[in-house]
Design a protein around this motif. Sequence first.
Motif, PDB file in Angstrom:
ATOM      1  N   SER A  94       0.822  -1.204   0.000  1.00  0.00           N
ATOM      2  CA  SER A  94       0.000   0.000   0.000  1.00  0.00           C
ATOM      3  C   SER A  94       0.856   1.254   0.000  1.00  0.00           C
ATOM      4  O   SER A  94       1.881   1.318   0.682  1.00  0.00           O
ATOM      5  N   LEU A  95       0.394   2.236  -0.767  1.00  0.00           N
ATOM      6  CA  LEU A  95       0.990   3.563  -0.758  1.00  0.00           C
ATOM      7  C   LEU A  95      -0.050   4.542  -0.240  1.00  0.00           C
ATOM      8  O   LEU A  95      -1.218   4.494  -0.653  1.00  0.00           O
ATOM      9  N   HIS A  96       0.369   5.424   0.662  1.00  0.00           N
ATOM     10  CA  HIS A  96      -0.497   6.496   1.149  1.00  0.00           C
ATOM     11  C   HIS A  96       0.104   7.797   0.627  1.00  0.00           C
ATOM     12  O   HIS A  96       1.266   8.101   0.891  1.00  0.00           O
ATOM     13  N   ILE A  97      -0.692   8.536  -0.137  1.00  0.00           N
ATOM     14  CA  ILE A  97      -0.189   9.704  -0.854  1.00  0.00           C
ATOM     15  C   ILE A  97      -1.047  10.918  -0.517  1.00  0.00           C
ATOM     16  O   ILE A  97      -2.280  10.826  -0.474  1.00  0.00           O
ATOM     17  N   HIS A  98      -0.383  12.051  -0.302  1.00  0.00           N
ATOM     18  CA  HIS A  98      -1.088  13.321  -0.124  1.00  0.00           C
ATOM     19  C   HIS A  98      -0.735  14.192  -1.319  1.00  0.00           C
ATOM     20  O   HIS A  98       0.442  14.398  -1.608  1.00  0.00           O
ATOM     21  N   THR A  99      -1.754  14.684  -2.005  1.00  0.00           N
ATOM     22  CA  THR A  99      -1.532  15.551  -3.159  1.00  0.00           C
ATOM     23  C   THR A  99      -2.132  16.933  -2.898  1.00  0.00           C
ATOM     24  O   THR A  99      -3.103  17.075  -2.148  1.00  0.00           O
ATOM     25  N   LEU A 100      -1.540  17.933  -3.533  1.00  0.00           N
ATOM     26  CA  LEU A 100      -2.089  19.290  -3.554  1.00  0.00           C
ATOM     27  C   LEU A 100      -2.158  19.738  -5.009  1.00  0.00           C
ATOM     28  O   LEU A 100      -1.170  19.640  -5.734  1.00  0.00           O
ATOM     29  N   THR A 101      -3.339  20.195  -5.416  1.00  0.00           N
ATOM     30  CA  THR A 101      -3.515  20.684  -6.783  1.00  0.00           C
ATOM     31  C   THR A 101      -4.305  21.986  -6.772  1.00  0.00           C
ATOM     32  O   THR A 101      -4.965  22.323  -5.792  1.00  0.00           O
ATOM     33  N   ASP A 102      -4.226  22.706  -7.888  1.00  0.00           N
ATOM     34  CA  ASP A 102      -4.920  23.984  -8.022  1.00  0.00           C
ATOM     35  C   ASP A 102      -6.438  23.809  -8.019  1.00  0.00           C
ATOM     36  O   ASP A 102      -7.168  24.637  -7.482  1.00  0.00           O
ATOM     37  N   ASN A 103      -6.890  22.740  -8.654  1.00  0.00           N
ATOM     38  CA  ASN A 103      -8.325  22.523  -8.810  1.00  0.00           C
ATOM     39  C   ASN A 103      -8.562  21.036  -9.092  1.00  0.00           C
ATOM     40  O   ASN A 103      -7.620  20.261  -9.239  1.00  0.00           O
ATOM     41  N   TYR A 104      -9.845  20.666  -9.177  1.00  0.00           N
ATOM     42  CA  TYR A 104     -10.169  19.260  -9.409  1.00  0.00           C
ATOM     43  C   TYR A 104      -9.765  18.796 -10.811  1.00  0.00           C
ATOM     44  O   TYR A 104      -9.433  17.632 -11.004  1.00  0.00           O
ATOM     45  N   ASP A 105      -9.769  19.697 -11.771  1.00  0.00           N
ATOM     46  CA  ASP A 105      -9.321  19.314 -13.117  1.00  0.00           C
ATOM     47  C   ASP A 105      -7.849  18.913 -13.098  1.00  0.00           C
ATOM     48  O   ASP A 105      -7.458  17.944 -13.755  1.00  0.00           O
ATOM     49  N   ALA A 106      -7.032  19.639 -12.361  1.00  0.00           N
ATOM     50  CA  ALA A 106      -5.605  19.300 -12.261  1.00  0.00           C
ATOM     51  C   ALA A 106      -5.423  17.957 -11.559  1.00  0.00           C
ATOM     52  O   ALA A 106      -4.580  17.151 -11.963  1.00  0.00           O
ATOM     53  N   PHE A 107      -6.233  17.698 -10.531  1.00  0.00           N
ATOM     54  CA  PHE A 107      -6.150  16.395  -9.859  1.00  0.00           C
ATOM     55  C   PHE A 107      -6.585  15.285 -10.811  1.00  0.00           C
ATOM     56  O   PHE A 107      -5.948  14.231 -10.886  1.00  0.00           O
ATOM     57  N   ASP A 108      -7.647  15.529 -11.551  1.00  0.00           N
ATOM     58  CA  ASP A 108      -8.141  14.557 -12.524  1.00  0.00           C
ATOM     59  C   ASP A 108      -7.057  14.230 -13.557  1.00  0.00           C
ATOM     60  O   ASP A 108      -6.841  13.064 -13.888  1.00  0.00           O
ATOM     61  N   THR A 109      -6.371  15.239 -14.044  1.00  0.00           N
ATOM     62  CA  THR A 109      -5.279  15.025 -15.001  1.00  0.00           C
ATOM     63  C   THR A 109      -4.176  14.176 -14.375  1.00  0.00           C
ATOM     64  O   THR A 109      -3.667  13.239 -15.005  1.00  0.00           O
ATOM     65  N   PHE A 110      -3.825  14.486 -13.120  1.00  0.00           N
ATOM     66  CA  PHE A 110      -2.790  13.718 -12.422  1.00  0.00           C
ATOM     67  C   PHE A 110      -3.167  12.236 -12.343  1.00  0.00           C
ATOM     68  O   PHE A 110      -2.370  11.371 -12.697  1.00  0.00           O
ATOM     69  N   VAL A 111      -4.367  11.926 -11.884  1.00  0.00           N
ATOM     70  CA  VAL A 111      -4.725  10.510 -11.730  1.00  0.00           C
ATOM     71  C   VAL A 111      -4.870   9.808 -13.076  1.00  0.00           C
ATOM     72  O   VAL A 111      -4.498   8.641 -13.197  1.00  0.00           O
ATOM     73  N   ARG A 112      -5.361  10.496 -14.074  1.00  0.00           N
ATOM     74  CA  ARG A 112      -5.498   9.875 -15.399  1.00  0.00           C
ATOM     75  C   ARG A 112      -4.131   9.570 -16.016  1.00  0.00           C
ATOM     76  O   ARG A 112      -3.944   8.545 -16.647  1.00  0.00           O
ATOM     77  N   GLU A 113      -3.167  10.479 -15.798  1.00  0.00           N
ATOM     78  CA  GLU A 113      -1.838  10.276 -16.393  1.00  0.00           C
ATOM     79  C   GLU A 113      -0.953   9.351 -15.568  1.00  0.00           C
ATOM     80  O   GLU A 113      -0.114   8.646 -16.120  1.00  0.00           O
ATOM     81  N   ARG A 114      -1.105   9.340 -14.264  1.00  0.00           N
ATOM     82  CA  ARG A 114      -0.155   8.642 -13.389  1.00  0.00           C
ATOM     83  C   ARG A 114      -0.685   7.398 -12.686  1.00  0.00           C
ATOM     84  O   ARG A 114       0.102   6.573 -12.241  1.00  0.00           O
ATOM     85  N   ILE A 115      -2.013   7.277 -12.570  1.00  0.00           N
ATOM     86  CA  ILE A 115      -2.555   6.186 -11.743  1.00  0.00           C
ATOM     87  C   ILE A 115      -3.470   5.256 -12.529  1.00  0.00           C
ATOM     88  O   ILE A 115      -3.316   4.038 -12.475  1.00  0.00           O
ATOM     89  N   PHE A 116      -4.422   5.799 -13.251  1.00  0.00           N
ATOM     90  CA  PHE A 116      -5.390   4.953 -13.956  1.00  0.00           C
ATOM     91  C   PHE A 116      -4.712   4.109 -15.031  1.00  0.00           C
ATOM     92  O   PHE A 116      -3.694   4.474 -15.588  1.00  0.00           O
ATOM     93  N   ASN A 117      -5.314   2.959 -15.316  1.00  0.00           N
ATOM     94  CA  ASN A 117      -4.905   2.067 -16.402  1.00  0.00           C
ATOM     95  C   ASN A 117      -3.480   1.534 -16.248  1.00  0.00           C
ATOM     96  O   ASN A 117      -2.770   1.353 -17.238  1.00  0.00           O
ATOM     97  N   ARG A 118      -3.073   1.287 -15.030  1.00  0.00           N
ATOM     98  CA  ARG A 118      -1.755   0.685 -14.781  1.00  0.00           C
ATOM     99  C   ARG A 118      -1.989  -0.665 -14.121  1.00  0.00           C
ATOM    100  O   ARG A 118      -2.555  -0.729 -13.029  1.00  0.00           O
ATOM    101  N   ASP A 119      -1.538  -1.719 -14.751  1.00  0.00           N
ATOM    102  CA  ASP A 119      -1.784  -3.068 -14.250  1.00  0.00           C
ATOM    103  C   ASP A 119      -1.210  -3.296 -12.859  1.00  0.00           C
ATOM    104  O   ASP A 119      -1.755  -4.072 -12.072  1.00  0.00           O
ATOM    105  N   GLU A 120      -0.089  -2.632 -12.530  1.00  0.00           N
ATOM    106  CA  GLU A 120       0.544  -2.853 -11.234  1.00  0.00           C
ATOM    107  C   GLU A 120      -0.184  -2.146 -10.087  1.00  0.00           C
ATOM    108  O   GLU A 120       0.041  -2.442  -8.926  1.00  0.00           O
TER     109      GLU A 120
END
Length: 150
Positions: free
Chosen positions: A102-128
């Motif tokens: 398990s990883l516990h991560i704290h993120t800070l972003t300007d807005n929800y769109d920026a957070f959405d971009t982060f998770v789509r590019e870095r987290i979603f659709n990764r088999d691991e």
Amino acid sequence: MHLNRTDSELLNLLIKDGRMSYADIARKLGISRAHARTRVQALVESGVIEQFTAVINPDKLGKGISTFVDLTVAPSAIEHIAEELSGCVEVVSLYIMSDLKSLHIHTLTDNYDAFDTFVRERIFNRDEILSVDCKSLMTRVKHRRGGARL
């Protein structure tokens, strides 16, 4: 390193104000300025004090979206994923938890769109990455500004 009472009090002062002068530390603790300097240097050299840093108010920088993300990761990939995500500007803290998956991560972003971009590019659709649990902060009640008290 075993901390005596003076060291603990000194650390609590520096936790509140890392820029406090040796003269101010000495005055508050009732010790000499030279002794205050010696004790701070000893705490740095022993690794008790890792660094002096500034505490930033994210709201003042426009980073109003504070989100906590818990990932379950394939154990064989946890260090790789942790290293990669820790390099992202959105990630302010990241911990590998005791279950070693398990990883516990704290993120800070300007807005929800920026957070959405982060998770789509870095987290979603990764088999691991096996699962994601995500919660946004609503209200700060107690936080670590100034660090832990000893």
